[in-house]
Design a protein around this motif. Structure first.
Motif, PDB file in Angstrom:
ATOM      1  N   PRO A 205       8.699  19.593 -12.724  1.00 42.14           N
ATOM      2  CA  PRO A 205       8.468  20.784 -13.546  1.00 42.14           C
ATOM      3  C   PRO A 205       9.148  20.711 -14.904  1.00 42.14           C
ATOM      4  O   PRO A 205       8.606  21.175 -15.907  1.00 42.14           O
ATOM      5  CB  PRO A 205       9.061  21.919 -12.695  1.00 42.14           C
ATOM      6  CG  PRO A 205       9.009  21.413 -11.289  1.00 42.14           C
ATOM      7  CD  PRO A 205       9.257  19.937 -11.394  1.00 42.14           C
ATOM      8  N   PRO A 227       2.786  20.418 -10.957  1.00 43.54           N
ATOM      9  CA  PRO A 227       3.880  19.469 -10.708  1.00 43.54           C
ATOM     10  C   PRO A 227       4.001  19.007  -9.262  1.00 43.54           C
ATOM     11  O   PRO A 227       3.379  19.539  -8.350  1.00 43.54           O
ATOM     12  CB  PRO A 227       5.108  20.291 -11.075  1.00 43.54           C
ATOM     13  CG  PRO A 227       4.742  21.644 -10.532  1.00 43.54           C
ATOM     14  CD  PRO A 227       3.259  21.800 -10.846  1.00 43.54           C
ATOM     15  N   PHE A 254       9.508  27.722  -8.402  1.00 44.34           N
ATOM     16  CA  PHE A 254       8.197  27.271  -8.861  1.00 44.34           C
ATOM     17  C   PHE A 254       7.524  28.355  -9.690  1.00 44.34           C
ATOM     18  O   PHE A 254       6.945  28.086 -10.745  1.00 44.34           O
ATOM     19  CB  PHE A 254       7.330  26.902  -7.659  1.00 44.34           C
ATOM     20  CG  PHE A 254       5.893  26.599  -8.008  1.00 44.34           C
ATOM     21  CD1 PHE A 254       5.547  25.429  -8.674  1.00 44.34           C
ATOM     22  CD2 PHE A 254       4.880  27.487  -7.669  1.00 44.34           C
ATOM     23  CE1 PHE A 254       4.223  25.151  -9.002  1.00 44.34           C
ATOM     24  CE2 PHE A 254       3.558  27.228  -7.988  1.00 44.34           C
ATOM     25  CZ  PHE A 254       3.228  26.055  -8.654  1.00 44.34           C
ATOM     26  N   HIS A 257       9.023  28.451 -13.109  1.00 47.04           N
ATOM     27  CA  HIS A 257       8.495  27.370 -13.945  1.00 47.04           C
ATOM     28  C   HIS A 257       7.092  27.712 -14.438  1.00 47.04           C
ATOM     29  O   HIS A 257       6.757  27.485 -15.608  1.00 47.04           O
ATOM     30  CB  HIS A 257       8.454  26.065 -13.147  1.00 47.04           C
ATOM     31  CG  HIS A 257       9.776  25.402 -12.981  1.00 47.04           C
ATOM     32  ND1 HIS A 257      10.529  24.951 -14.042  1.00 47.04           N
ATOM     33  CD2 HIS A 257      10.474  25.079 -11.856  1.00 47.04           C
ATOM     34  CE1 HIS A 257      11.645  24.391 -13.586  1.00 47.04           C
ATOM     35  NE2 HIS A 257      11.632  24.462 -12.269  1.00 47.04           N
TER      36      HIS A 257
END
Length: 290
Positions: A205, A227, A254, A257
């Motif tokens: 990421p 990613p 996640f 990101h």
């Protein structure tokens, strides 16, 4: 507006006991558990994915040939396309199918990519085989400008459907592609092919965030990111002895990101190896509400 991509297919099949970490990898499920492939596709659609990617990452001669099955590569490529199309079902135009055009040698290994004269005919046959089942093509995990051009050029010559180009990045900040080429060189390698979107995948990421910041200054095309959850050592190959190194990437991190990538200009967001439906569902929820 953000378009949600699906997550990893091979890693999800392995997690469900329908894939193989070596040899045939995700292609094994096409032979032994095709229903599991459809189930994974549908779980990503239920999670909010608006684009699902065909399970054709390992239906290529180099992988199948390791078990003397290279002669079945087009049969399995076609099956993967049909399974993805069947998974969309009643969703109609709300969910698109992207045909995966993968590296023909090894992931991350630009040095092992076959010569153009060998690669282009394979990509051409993949495009022609997937054409009836897909809405667009995605040249993914491209480690070099040459690898990406070989794949994307065959879409442009043998299809009228959109083509997305997705590169994999070196993990060091600002280091460009896995091949060592700059993002400027990568973009120049496909610019005349007029790709419909440019993405980064199969990368950390953090490296993707750096890549997006660079690429946004070079182009006005739609950008995207999907990613991995793990790192790999130098010289890694898909079924080699070197093992991947798992990184802690929670669902919450996640999503953080994903929100950051959107701030950097990404409008297509999903996941690659190790990113399952729960990640996609959480990201879809936040990206659509934020």
């Amino acid at each position: 507006m953000t378009t949600i991509l699906d997550g990893g297919m091979g890693s999800e099949l392995i997690r469900r006991g329908a894939g193989d970490a070596r040899g045939l990898w995700s292609a094994r499920a096409l032979l032994e558990a095709p229903d599991a492939v459809v189930e994974v596709h549908r779980d990503y659609i239920a999670a909010g994915a608006e684009i699902i990617i065909t399970n054709t990452y390992s239906t290529i001669p180099s992988y199948l040939g390791k078990l003397d099955m290279a002669g079945r590569w087009l049969e399995l490529t076609e099956l993967a396309g049909k399974l993805a199309r069947s998974a969309v079902g009643g969703a109609g135009g709300k969910v698109l199918v992207a045909g995966s055009l993968p590296p023909l040698g090894e992931s991350y290994r630009a040095d092992l990519a076959p010569p153009d004269v060998e690669a282009q005919p394979i990509y051409r046959e993949m495009v022609e085989t997937l054409e009836p089942c897909v809405d667009l093509f995605i040249c993914e995990t491209m480690s070099s400008a040459r690898e990406a051009r070989n794949a994307a050029s065959m879409v442009r010559r043998h299809s009228t459907k959109p083509v997305h180009v997705s590169w994999t990045l070196a993990e060091a900040a600002g280091a460009g592609l896995r091949s060592g080429e700059t993002l400027k060189a990568a973009l120049a390698g496909v610019a005349d092919l007029a790709p419909n979107a440019l993405l980064f995948n199969c990368t950390s990421p953090q490296a993707i965030a750096g890549g997006l910041a660079q690429l946004a200054a070079l182009t006005d095309l739609p950008l995207g990111a999907y990613p991995n959850r793990f790192n790999v050592p130098d010289g890694w190959t898909l079924d080699g002895e070197a093992q991947t190194v798992r990184r802690e990437l929670s669902v919450e991190k996640f999503v953080d990101h994903a929100l950051h990538w959107r701030e950097l200009g990404a409008s297509l967001i999903g996941g690659c190896c190790g990113i399952g439906p729960e990640y996609i569902a959480a990201a879809a929820d936040r990206l659509r509400s934020a």
